[in-house]
Design an enzyme around this catalytic site. Structure first.
Site, PDB file in Angstrom:
ATOM      1  N   ASP A 170      -4.474   6.425   3.440  1.00  0.00           N
ATOM      2  CA  ASP A 170      -4.722   5.970   2.237  1.00  0.00           C
ATOM      3  C   ASP A 170      -4.484   6.075   0.730  1.00  0.00           C
ATOM      4  O   ASP A 170      -3.534   6.753   1.209  1.00  0.00           O
ATOM      5  CB  ASP A 170      -6.540   5.911   2.222  1.00  0.00           C
ATOM      6  CG  ASP A 170      -6.826   4.101   1.848  1.00  0.00           C
ATOM      7  OD1 ASP A 170      -6.315   3.743   0.795  1.00  0.00           O
ATOM      8  OD2 ASP A 170      -8.280   4.315   2.601  1.00  0.00           O
TER       9      ASP A 170
HETATM   10  C1  BGC Z   1      -8.388   1.466  -0.075  1.00  0.00           C
HETATM   11  C2  BGC Z   1      -7.339   1.186   0.888  1.00  0.00           C
HETATM   12  C3  BGC Z   1      -6.437   0.374   0.496  1.00  0.00           C
HETATM   13  C4  BGC Z   1      -5.378   0.566  -0.563  1.00  0.00           C
HETATM   14  C5  BGC Z   1      -4.490  -0.061  -1.375  1.00  0.00           C
HETATM   15  C6  BGC Z   1      -7.583   1.959  -0.933  1.00  0.00           C
HETATM   16  O1  BGC Z   1      -7.949   2.778  -2.019  1.00  0.00           O
HETATM   17  O2  BGC Z   1      -9.196   2.238   0.961  1.00  0.00           O
HETATM   18  O3  BGC Z   1      -7.891  -0.179   2.182  1.00  0.00           O
HETATM   19  O4  BGC Z   1      -5.102  -0.656   1.640  1.00  0.00           O
HETATM   20  O5  BGC Z   1      -6.276   1.473  -1.674  1.00  0.00           O
HETATM   21  O6  BGC Z   1      -4.350  -0.608  -2.576  1.00  0.00           O
END
Ligand code: BGC
Length: 744
Positions: free
Chosen positions: A278
């Site tokens: 993530d």
């Molecule tokens: C989130 C993810 C997301 C990623 C990319 C993160 O803050 O937890 O679910 O896909 O950002 O934007």
């Protein structure tokens, strides 16, 4: 390479004419050939994902050097083409980038938030919605979405419950697999397919106290039986990628969990797509106190089998040195790069990484809008309908009140980067257009859900007094749910409950329509509403969908994918809990008021409940009313007992006893009465949407194999256990006809 010779313009013209899908064996051969030509730096480059800001010389230089495997957040197809051209023509090996974006519930045409879609209990609807999202995304050059989110959530305080498919692993697994099929289609390389990414692996939805990013403490049986289950189903459906989560579970941050990433995901599940972290979840292992510096971060994640790092650059900075020092093996690096290249081949990116900018756009097409409207209709849940006040007759004079009646931005819900509010059709807009025959008066009263001023309450009362019926649109702004937007109080926010009471005091019937990103504690509001229609933020076409339901063009069929608690202090309360040794009795339980003053110490019946809010939720999982009335009868099983490996068929007749056509979501639950570990009091094992005309009845059947009853028992091996089972089929998790059988 032929593409290089044709040149980029030629390639754009040819886009779409290519047959880009290779046979799997061919892909493996190509991956190995390419891998054998790559330097360590180029391999590490594939493992590096950056967030796109602009196409500048520095970015193009990095792409030329092969330092970037993926970019997220470009949505300009011309920029995608520029970047891919650089990668294909100016980098040594011509490896295309994979372009990611959070397309969570639609790109431009916004569908109901995933929690709303889950209320449809309709895998086909969810699949079709994901297909629309994929089509619009690939049109702009996005080849990878970070969805579906399969985090089981039993806590409405957690803002990201909005993105989840609810509290049940079976439902989330079925719908998650459907979303994967929708995003990816039969062939990832087709012009309307994108790679799915199941997230967040794992346990993120169990954040302690519902506070985002918090630690989780999920023990092994629960992990396998509940939290991992939907991921397994979505991976079996072919999910191309997977994202690790932010949380530490029992002290181990997910981006450093080698057991889950290597043993479970790769060895047991045979996952051959790639794993992405993530956003900075790898470098956040520093804050967790799990890594001592950023080199340590890279070492831990690479050894855990994490293939691609999202934005935090520790692989880019340290992997080479770590490999040279023997702290990360070349085998691990090669495996990660294989997983990434394999996915890029499957997406057809090597043959055609470009967007055909001349193709007619499907964005906001009538077809997509109609799909979104259908999804919004099927996602709405009718919680109350006193005296069958709904549907309303079109000749009534209606007062339309409240901050969500015309909130084009908020109606779209969380995780909307690309949906344009100018395309949102709010209930008010639908009244001005499609439903312009309705005689209505509109008073927003509150400008937004958090507004605290009661200055306009008199206007609300005046409007209500002038009408036959009032529809009050309350709920949450989209920003109150989603990532990092947890709440400790989930009542209707601000003075919305007061507004509802004022409106009701006028003495006319009140229909409460809620649009929110999570379940809310609305018990205190129920006396002031004759009917309640609950919508998890319903998306672009929420307005007409809601009016279709209110005026009876459509009949509600949504069912709650999460338990609605009476008080926030009841959380976590979910239907598929284990039994305590002292379960609350069927009948009455002691209430706070019955306790005498200065009562002596007493154990008050010795069972498990709250003195002030009892043992039951406000609405159970699976609950939802219809304008039709359905009666279940004649539950029969094909056998009283079945051998291990056998199947059992349950049949039941459902009759629509009303004069309105409708759809009932019939739900099958079981209880494994005795197990090598304590088993949940109920578990959903099947559901069917059954369309019944007025007066019609239909006998439906469900077949379960003993594999469907398998679970990870004492020895953590998945298998069914012999013994007695109860089975229910009914309209929600608390009401149903009951039968019993056993596995011999
Ligand atoms: C989130 C993810 C997301 C990623 C990319 C993160 O803050 O937890 O679910 O896909 O950002 O934007």
């Amino acid at each position: 390479m032929m593409i290089k010779k044709i040149g980029v313009l030629g390639v754009f013209a040819l886009a779409g004419m290519f047959t880009t899908s290779y046979a799997q064996s061919d892909i493996e051969k190509r991956v190995e050939e390419l891998l054998s030509k790559m330097t360590l730096e180029e391999k590490i480059g594939q493992m590096n994902q950056l967030s796109y800001f602009e196409t500048n010389a520095e970015l193009l230089e990095q792409i030329k050097k092969g330092e970037i495997g993926s970019l997220l957040n470009i949505i300009d197809p011309n920029e995608v083409n520029r970047i891919q051209k650089t990668a294909m023509e100016n980098s040594r090996l011509g490896i295309p980038l994979i372009i990611g974006r959070d397309v969570i519930h639609g790109l431009k045409t916004v569908f109901p938030i995933p929690l709303g879609q889950a209320a449809s209990f309709n895998p086909q609807l969810v699949e079709d919605g994901a297909r629309v999202a994929a089509t619009e995304s690939r049109e702009l050059g996005i080849t990878w979405t970070f969805a579906p989110m399969l985090d089981i959530s039993r806590d409405a305080r957690w803002g990201r419950i909005a993105e989840s498919l609810g509290e049940d692993p079976y439902l989330a697994g079925e719908l998650g697999a459907a979303m994967v099929r929708g995003f990816q289609g039969n062939d990832l390389s087709s012009p309307n397919s994108i790679a799915a990414c199941v997230k967040h692996f794992i346990g993120y939805g169990a954040a302690e106290g519902g506070r985002d990013y918090n630690s989780t403490n999920i023990p092994p049986h629960l992990m396998h039986n509940v939290y991992l289950a939907p991921f397994k189903k979505a991976i079996d459906a072919g999910a191309a990628t997977l994202m690790t989560s932010f949380n530490d579970n029992d002290g181990i941050p997910a981006s450093g969990n080698d057991y889950l990433l290597k043993d479970v995901l790769r060895k047991q599940w045979k996952f051959d797509g790639f794993v992405v972290s993530d956003w900075a979840s790898m470098s956040e292992m520093l804050a967790h106190g799990f890594a001592k510096d950023s080199k340590d971060v890279a070492r831990i994640s690479a050894n855990a089998g994490l293939d691609m790092e999202m934005v935090s650059l520790t692989y880019h900075r340290h992997l080479k040195e770590l490999v040279e020092a023997g702290q990360v093996s070349m085998t691990d690096i090669d495996n990660s790069v294989r997983n990434i290249l394999r996915t890029k081949y499957r997406l057809g990116l090597f043959s055609n990484p470009y967007v055909d900018t001349n193709k007619a756009s499907t964005i906001y097409s009538q077809e997509h809008l109609q799909e979104a409207r259908k999804a919004a209709v099927e996602s709405a849940i009718l919680l109350k309908n006193e005296g069958n006040i709904l549907p309303l007759k079109e000749n009534l004079k209606v007062a339309v009140i409240g901050p969500l009646a015309d909130a084009p931005h908020d109606q779209m819900g969380t995780w909307v980067f690309d949906g344009d509010k100018a395309h949102t059709v709010t209930p008010l807009k639908a009244l001005q257009t499609e439903y312009s025959n309705i005689n209505y008066v509109y008073e927003p009263v509150l400008a937004f859900s958090r507004e605290k001023s009661t200055a306009n309450f008199e206007k609300a009362k005046k409007a209500a007094a002038s009408a036959d019926v009032t529809i009050v649109f309350l709920g949450e702004e989209s920003i109150l749910s989603g990532e990092a937007h947890s709440l400790s109080n989930i009542n209707l926010i601000g003075v919305q409950s007061d507004l509802l009471r004022e409106v009701k005091s006028v003495g006319k019937p009140v229909v409460l329509v809620i649009m929110a990103g999570r379940p809310l504690t609305i018990e205190r509001d129920l006396p002031y509403a004759d009917a309640v229609l609950f919508n998890f933020h319903p998306g672009t076409m929420g307005g007409p969908a809601i009016l279709d339901l209110i005026f009876g063009k459509a009949n509600p069929s949504g069912k709650l994918p999460v338990t609605f608690v009476r008080e926030v202090g009841q959380i976590p309360m979910y239907y598929n809990h284990n039994s305590t040794g002292r379960p609350a009795p069927e009948g009455d339980i002691m209430t706070l008021d019955q306790i005498p003053v200065e009562a002596g110490q007493t154990s008050l019946g010795n069972t498990s409940f709250y003195l002030d809010s009892g043992k039951n939720p406000l609405y159970p999982f699976g609950y939802g009313l219809s304008y039709s009335k359905f009666e279940y009868s004649g539950l029969t099983l094909s056998a009283n007992s079945i051998p291990m490996g056998g199947t059992i068929t349950a049949k039941v007749t459902i009759k629509n006893t009303s004069s309105v056509d409708g759809v009932e979501v019939a739900q099958l639950y079981i209880r494994d009465m005795v197990g090598s570990i304590a088993r949940p009091v109920k578990e959903l094992k099947g559901f069917k949407r059954v369309a019944l005309k007025a007066g019609e009845s239909q006998t439906i059947e469900f077949t379960l194999s003993t594999d469907d009853l398998a679970f990870f028992g004492r020895d953590l091996v998945k298998k069914a256990e012999s013994g007695d089972f109860k089975l229910w089929i009914g309209t929600n998790s608390s009401e149903g006809l009951e039968a019993g059988f056993s596995i011999l």
